[in-house]
Design a protein around this motif. Sequence first.
Motif, PDB file in Angstrom:
ATOM      1  N   LEU A   5       6.722   9.014  48.846  1.00  0.00           N
ATOM      2  CA  LEU A   5       6.743   8.441  50.185  1.00  0.00           C
ATOM      3  C   LEU A   5       5.483   8.850  50.923  1.00  0.00           C
ATOM      4  O   LEU A   5       4.984   9.958  50.740  1.00  0.00           O
ATOM      5  CB  LEU A   5       7.970   8.941  50.964  1.00  0.00           C
ATOM      6  CG  LEU A   5       9.331   8.549  50.411  1.00  0.00           C
ATOM      7  CD1 LEU A   5      10.432   9.238  51.186  1.00  0.00           C
ATOM      8  CD2 LEU A   5       9.515   7.051  50.470  1.00  0.00           C
ATOM      9  N   PRO A   6       4.966   7.971  51.805  1.00  0.00           N
ATOM     10  CA  PRO A   6       3.779   8.349  52.581  1.00  0.00           C
ATOM     11  C   PRO A   6       4.107   9.481  53.554  1.00  0.00           C
ATOM     12  O   PRO A   6       5.179   9.495  54.152  1.00  0.00           O
ATOM     13  CB  PRO A   6       3.403   7.063  53.320  1.00  0.00           C
ATOM     14  CG  PRO A   6       4.630   6.213  53.287  1.00  0.00           C
ATOM     15  CD  PRO A   6       5.422   6.621  52.094  1.00  0.00           C
ATOM     16  N   ALA A   7       3.184  10.424  53.713  1.00  0.00           N
ATOM     17  CA  ALA A   7       3.409  11.583  54.590  1.00  0.00           C
ATOM     18  C   ALA A   7       3.617  11.165  56.036  1.00  0.00           C
ATOM     19  O   ALA A   7       4.344  11.822  56.777  1.00  0.00           O
ATOM     20  CB  ALA A   7       2.231  12.548  54.487  1.00  0.00           C
ATOM     21  N   GLY A  22       5.790  12.016  60.109  1.00  0.00           N
ATOM     22  CA  GLY A  22       5.062  12.354  61.338  1.00  0.00           C
ATOM     23  C   GLY A  22       4.673  13.819  61.349  1.00  0.00           C
ATOM     24  O   GLY A  22       4.333  14.403  60.309  1.00  0.00           O
ATOM     25  N   ASP A  23       4.760  14.459  62.519  1.00  0.00           N
ATOM     26  CA  ASP A  23       4.359  15.861  62.680  1.00  0.00           C
ATOM     27  C   ASP A  23       5.248  16.824  61.899  1.00  0.00           C
ATOM     28  O   ASP A  23       4.843  17.930  61.582  1.00  0.00           O
ATOM     29  CB  ASP A  23       4.389  16.260  64.166  1.00  0.00           C
ATOM     30  CG  ASP A  23       3.346  15.500  64.970  1.00  0.00           C
ATOM     31  OD1 ASP A  23       2.409  14.954  64.357  1.00  0.00           O
ATOM     32  OD2 ASP A  23       3.467  15.466  66.207  1.00  0.00           O
ATOM     33  N   ALA A  24       6.475  16.409  61.611  1.00  0.00           N
ATOM     34  CA  ALA A  24       7.416  17.294  60.917  1.00  0.00           C
ATOM     35  C   ALA A  24       6.977  17.589  59.480  1.00  0.00           C
ATOM     36  O   ALA A  24       7.428  18.562  58.890  1.00  0.00           O
ATOM     37  CB  ALA A  24       8.812  16.681  60.918  1.00  0.00           C
ATOM     38  N   ALA A  25       6.076  16.785  58.920  1.00  0.00           N
ATOM     39  CA  ALA A  25       5.628  16.982  57.539  1.00  0.00           C
ATOM     40  C   ALA A  25       5.031  18.364  57.325  1.00  0.00           C
ATOM     41  O   ALA A  25       5.119  18.922  56.230  1.00  0.00           O
ATOM     42  CB  ALA A  25       4.615  15.902  57.153  1.00  0.00           C
ATOM     43  N   ALA A  26       4.443  18.955  58.364  1.00  0.00           N
ATOM     44  CA  ALA A  26       3.836  20.286  58.247  1.00  0.00           C
ATOM     45  C   ALA A  26       4.878  21.351  57.908  1.00  0.00           C
ATOM     46  O   ALA A  26       4.549  22.395  57.358  1.00  0.00           O
ATOM     47  CB  ALA A  26       3.126  20.659  59.541  1.00  0.00           C
ATOM     48  N   PHE A  27       6.139  21.099  58.232  1.00  0.00           N
ATOM     49  CA  PHE A  27       7.194  22.092  58.011  1.00  0.00           C
ATOM     50  C   PHE A  27       7.852  21.980  56.636  1.00  0.00           C
ATOM     51  O   PHE A  27       8.722  22.771  56.304  1.00  0.00           O
ATOM     52  CB  PHE A  27       8.258  21.986  59.106  1.00  0.00           C
ATOM     53  CG  PHE A  27       7.775  22.467  60.442  1.00  0.00           C
ATOM     54  CD1 PHE A  27       7.744  23.822  60.738  1.00  0.00           C
ATOM     55  CD2 PHE A  27       7.331  21.575  61.390  1.00  0.00           C
ATOM     56  CE1 PHE A  27       7.285  24.272  61.968  1.00  0.00           C
ATOM     57  CE2 PHE A  27       6.871  22.011  62.619  1.00  0.00           C
ATOM     58  CZ  PHE A  27       6.847  23.369  62.909  1.00  0.00           C
ATOM     59  N   LEU A  28       7.460  20.984  55.834  1.00  0.00           N
ATOM     60  CA  LEU A  28       8.037  20.845  54.496  1.00  0.00           C
ATOM     61  C   LEU A  28       7.704  22.062  53.654  1.00  0.00           C
ATOM     62  O   LEU A  28       6.581  22.557  53.683  1.00  0.00           O
ATOM     63  CB  LEU A  28       7.485  19.598  53.807  1.00  0.00           C
ATOM     64  CG  LEU A  28       8.211  18.299  54.083  1.00  0.00           C
ATOM     65  CD1 LEU A  28       7.475  17.140  53.433  1.00  0.00           C
ATOM     66  CD2 LEU A  28       9.640  18.333  53.617  1.00  0.00           C
ATOM     67  N   GLN A  29       8.684  22.550  52.917  1.00  0.00           N
ATOM     68  CA  GLN A  29       8.485  23.689  52.021  1.00  0.00           C
ATOM     69  C   GLN A  29       8.984  23.294  50.641  1.00  0.00           C
ATOM     70  O   GLN A  29       9.929  22.512  50.520  1.00  0.00           O
ATOM     71  CB  GLN A  29       9.263  24.909  52.536  1.00  0.00           C
ATOM     72  CG  GLN A  29       8.799  25.377  53.901  1.00  0.00           C
ATOM     73  CD  GLN A  29       9.762  26.358  54.555  1.00  0.00           C
ATOM     74  OE1 GLN A  29      10.862  26.593  54.073  1.00  0.00           O
ATOM     75  NE2 GLN A  29       9.350  26.909  55.687  1.00  0.00           N
ATOM     76  N   ASP A  30       8.340  23.811  49.600  1.00  0.00           N
ATOM     77  CA  ASP A  30       8.743  23.488  48.227  1.00  0.00           C
ATOM     78  C   ASP A  30      10.240  23.753  48.041  1.00  0.00           C
ATOM     79  O   ASP A  30      10.735  24.808  48.417  1.00  0.00           O
ATOM     80  CB  ASP A  30       7.955  24.325  47.218  1.00  0.00           C
ATOM     81  CG  ASP A  30       6.489  23.902  47.153  1.00  0.00           C
ATOM     82  OD1 ASP A  30       6.158  22.849  47.728  1.00  0.00           O
ATOM     83  OD2 ASP A  30       5.694  24.625  46.531  1.00  0.00           O
ATOM     84  N   GLY A  31      10.929  22.776  47.465  1.00  0.00           N
ATOM     85  CA  GLY A  31      12.351  22.933  47.186  1.00  0.00           C
ATOM     86  C   GLY A  31      13.258  22.670  48.375  1.00  0.00           C
ATOM     87  O   GLY A  31      14.470  22.789  48.270  1.00  0.00           O
ATOM     88  N   MET A  32      12.693  22.296  49.552  1.00  0.00           N
ATOM     89  CA  MET A  32      13.497  22.070  50.761  1.00  0.00           C
ATOM     90  C   MET A  32      14.417  20.866  50.585  1.00  0.00           C
ATOM     91  O   MET A  32      14.007  19.826  50.074  1.00  0.00           O
ATOM     92  CB  MET A  32      12.575  21.847  51.963  1.00  0.00           C
ATOM     93  CG  MET A  32      13.316  21.590  53.269  1.00  0.00           C
ATOM     94  SD  MET A  32      12.170  21.296  54.652  1.00  0.00           S
ATOM     95  CE  MET A  32      11.874  22.968  55.167  1.00  0.00           C
TER      96      MET A  32
END
Length: 187
Positions: free
Chosen positions: A94-96, A100-110
């Motif tokens: 999926l496109p980042a 939106g701004d929440a993409a910065a908070f993604l963590q591996d395995g989330m």
Amino acid sequence: MKISGVDIRPGNILEYEKGIWKVAKTQHTQPGKGGAFMQVEMKNLIDGRKTNVRFRSADTVEKVRLDTKDFQFLYAEGDDLVFMDTESYEQINLPADLLGDAAAFLQDGMQVLLELWEERPISVQLPEQVEATIVEADAVVKGQTASSSYKPAVLDNGVRVMVPPHIESGTRIVVDVYEKAYVRKAD
């Protein structure tokens, strides 16, 4: 399901003018003359356009029910984010900018929740709160507590948040993903 124009609430997903829109803000107005109406700010979930629409109580609009599915974030690949269906183990790119701004908070395995409309992913919901580490925090200036007692800090993902004066670099904190705000110290 059709709903009245004055029953629209923030977070509702509506079908309007052949598009799928997410309601961001609503303001109920009852002028002295004429009928009440709802001023609605919406964002198109397909192409990202924003619009303001006025709905009267007599207007009806189609409320869309989205299917939701559990996915796990795997990794970022260029401008795309790779997620895995937790049931079928299928991967999806999926496109980042869908996050939106929440993409910065993604963590591996989330674990995330994908919202699907007619089998097409249109939004990704992250957990409301995540843990992050402070990598940079301004020093507290003595006697500065009379004004606002929060100071700027930078998280390990590059996001800037305001934190209380006792929080120092290296501290793990809990952050509200959508407000980008300090919640509490991590346990």
